[in-house]
Design an enzyme around this catalytic site. Structure first.
Site, PDB file in Angstrom:
ATOM      1  CE  LYS A 121      -2.298  -0.692   3.822  1.00  0.00           C
ATOM      2  NZ  LYS A 121      -1.740  -1.970   4.265  1.00  0.00           N
TER       3      LYS A 121
ATOM      4  NE  ARG B 118      -3.327  -0.783  10.461  1.00  0.00           N
ATOM      5  CZ  ARG B 118      -2.286  -0.231   9.857  1.00  0.00           C
ATOM      6  NH1 ARG B 118      -2.352   1.006   9.433  1.00  0.00           N
ATOM      7  NH2 ARG B 118      -1.209  -0.944   9.642  1.00  0.00           N
TER       8      ARG B 118
ATOM      9  NE  ARG C 209       7.366  -2.574   4.774  1.00  0.00           N
ATOM     10  CZ  ARG C 209       6.075  -2.347   5.000  1.00  0.00           C
ATOM     11  NH1 ARG C 209       5.276  -2.027   4.017  1.00  0.00           N
ATOM     12  NH2 ARG C 209       5.595  -2.468   6.221  1.00  0.00           N
TER      13      ARG C 209
ATOM     14  NE  ARG D  55       7.376  -0.096   9.090  1.00  0.00           N
ATOM     15  CZ  ARG D  55       6.184  -0.006   8.507  1.00  0.00           C
ATOM     16  NH1 ARG D  55       6.068   0.643   7.358  1.00  0.00           N
ATOM     17  NH2 ARG D  55       5.120  -0.561   9.026  1.00  0.00           N
TER      18      ARG D  55
ATOM     19  NE  ARG E 293       2.793  -4.254  10.782  1.00  0.00           N
ATOM     20  CZ  ARG E 293       3.606  -3.986   9.777  1.00  0.00           C
ATOM     21  NH1 ARG E 293       4.789  -4.550   9.712  1.00  0.00           N
ATOM     22  NH2 ARG E 293       3.245  -3.148   8.834  1.00  0.00           N
TER      23      ARG E 293
HETATM   24  P1  AMP Z   1       1.576   0.922   8.897  1.00  0.00           P
HETATM   25  O1  AMP Z   1       2.808   1.631   8.494  1.00  0.00           O
HETATM   26  O2  AMP Z   1       0.337   1.475   8.260  1.00  0.00           O
HETATM   27  O3  AMP Z   1       1.683  -0.578   8.731  1.00  0.00           O
HETATM   28  O4  AMP Z   1       1.392   1.198  10.463  1.00  0.00           O
HETATM   29  C1  AMP Z   1       2.367   0.813  11.408  1.00  0.00           C
HETATM   30  C2  AMP Z   1       1.734   0.664  12.775  1.00  0.00           C
HETATM   31  O5  AMP Z   1       1.166   1.919  13.207  1.00  0.00           O
HETATM   32  C3  AMP Z   1       0.589  -0.329  12.864  1.00  0.00           C
HETATM   33  O6  AMP Z   1       1.051  -1.653  13.029  1.00  0.00           O
HETATM   34  C4  AMP Z   1      -0.154   0.199  14.086  1.00  0.00           C
HETATM   35  O7  AMP Z   1       0.530  -0.143  15.286  1.00  0.00           O
HETATM   36  C5  AMP Z   1      -0.042   1.707  13.937  1.00  0.00           C
HETATM   37  N1  AMP Z   1      -1.158   2.256  13.140  1.00  0.00           N
HETATM   38  C6  AMP Z   1      -1.052   2.919  11.956  1.00  0.00           C
HETATM   39  N2  AMP Z   1      -2.248   3.309  11.517  1.00  0.00           N
HETATM   40  C7  AMP Z   1      -3.151   2.879  12.423  1.00  0.00           C
HETATM   41  C8  AMP Z   1      -4.563   2.958  12.525  1.00  0.00           C
HETATM   42  N3  AMP Z   1      -5.293   3.557  11.580  1.00  0.00           N
HETATM   43  N4  AMP Z   1      -5.163   2.388  13.597  1.00  0.00           N
HETATM   44  C9  AMP Z   1      -4.437   1.778  14.554  1.00  0.00           C
HETATM   45  N5  AMP Z   1      -3.104   1.656  14.533  1.00  0.00           N
HETATM   46  C10 AMP Z   1      -2.449   2.203  13.469  1.00  0.00           C
END
Ligand code: AMP
Length: 290
Positions: A79, A158, A197, A230, A241
């Protein structure tokens, strides 16, 4: 060809002209050109990443019909990469809640509120941050959604709660989503993508050790920054996740399907192939709406 020209008409602006030009070239050349165009239109997203008082270095142009998109899909489906590429094509802001939390993590300890410190702990474990904290941060930055030329939401909403809050906000302001893109990929490929990644610590560009390697190992092609893995792309956090995705995020697919907004895209292949697939569907959407 016809559909892509319609996109130019529908979403008139700086980047749309590039869309027309790229269409008439051979597909391989077209895709290479897409990537270089995207480098030019990279925005710093200061108001989103640092907070509403910060000024963005570049904002989208005026569009009669701005693109307002949500990207869905399991973590690792690509994404973030697609959001970056689409940003250049559609002249819209890439609004990632994950990037927002990572930007907060880099701030000095004393600049982090207790809610943010708590949110970063959830993130470190690969768990979802509570809705109230996420919504507080998004609501503070609602100008990025409401007043911006267009947006690509990545990683938000989410949960159904977040989706309802966003729907309410947009309905109040009488703006609507263009589409909700759902990127689909089998689980084993997702795990492989996540574990390979690498992210640039400076400009946040995304690479993959096998599928999208940098020219020089561990160095960002775009800005020369160091590439790192990361914390939440490590094996234990990946499992957590993916479970969180199944539990909380997958129901959003049905939610947006019921609203007639869902646009499924197969996320197999290279980033450019996925981008081309996405653009074809968006072109068709724009043509149908014209
Ligand atoms: P991402 O980079 O989108 O995979 O986000 C990394 C981490 O940030 C996720 O695993 C969550 O811990 C937190 N996070 C990001 N966006 C959200 C969201 N909309 N709701 C809850 N947690 C989030």
């Amino acid at each position: 060809m016809r559909a892509r020209l319609n996109t130019c008409k529908f979403h008139a602006g700086l980047v749309s002209f590039a869309s027309c030009v790229t269409t008439v070239t051979a597909s391989g050349a077209r895709l290479r050109k897409l990537t270089s165009m995207n480098t030019i239109f990279k925005k710093d997203r200061a108001a989103w990443l640092q907070g509403p008082s910060a000024k963005c270095s570049a904002v989208p142009g005026e569009h009669k019909h701005p693109w307002r998109l949500i990207l869905l899909g399991a973590p690792g489906v690509g994404k973030g990469t697609q959001a970056e590429l689409l940003t250049g094509r559609l002249d819209a802001c890439h609004l990632s809640t994950g990037d927002l939390f990572r930007a907060a993590k880099e701030r000095k300890d004393c600049d982090q509120s207790s809610a943010m410190k708590e949110a970063l702990e959830y993130m470190r474990r690969g768990e979802l941050v509570p809705d109230s904290t996420v919504w507080e941060m998004v609501r503070e930055r609602s100008a990025c959604i409401l007043d911006c030329g267009g947006f690509i939401l990545d990683g938000f909403p989410r949960t159904l709660g977040q989706a309802e809050s966003l729907k309410e906000l947009m309905e109040k302001e009488k703006i609507s989503l263009s589409a909700v893109i759902n990127y689909e990929l089998p689980l084993d490929e997702i795990v492989q993508r996540l574990s390979g990644r690498r992210t640039c610590e400076k400009c946040k560009s995304i690479f993959h050790v096998k599928e999208r390697p940098p020219k020089v190992k561990a160095v960002c092609d775009r800005c020369g920054g160091r590439l790192y893995q990361r914390e939440d792309d490590r094996p234990k956090a990946i499992t957590v996740r993916l479970e969180a995705y199944e539990r909380s995020t997958a129901p959003l697919i049905q939610f947006y399907k019921n609203l007639g907004l869902l646009m499924p895209i197969v996320a197999k292949g290279s980033p450019d192939e996925i981008l081309a697939r996405t653009m074809d569907k968006l072109d068709k959407l724009a043509a149908d709406a014209a």
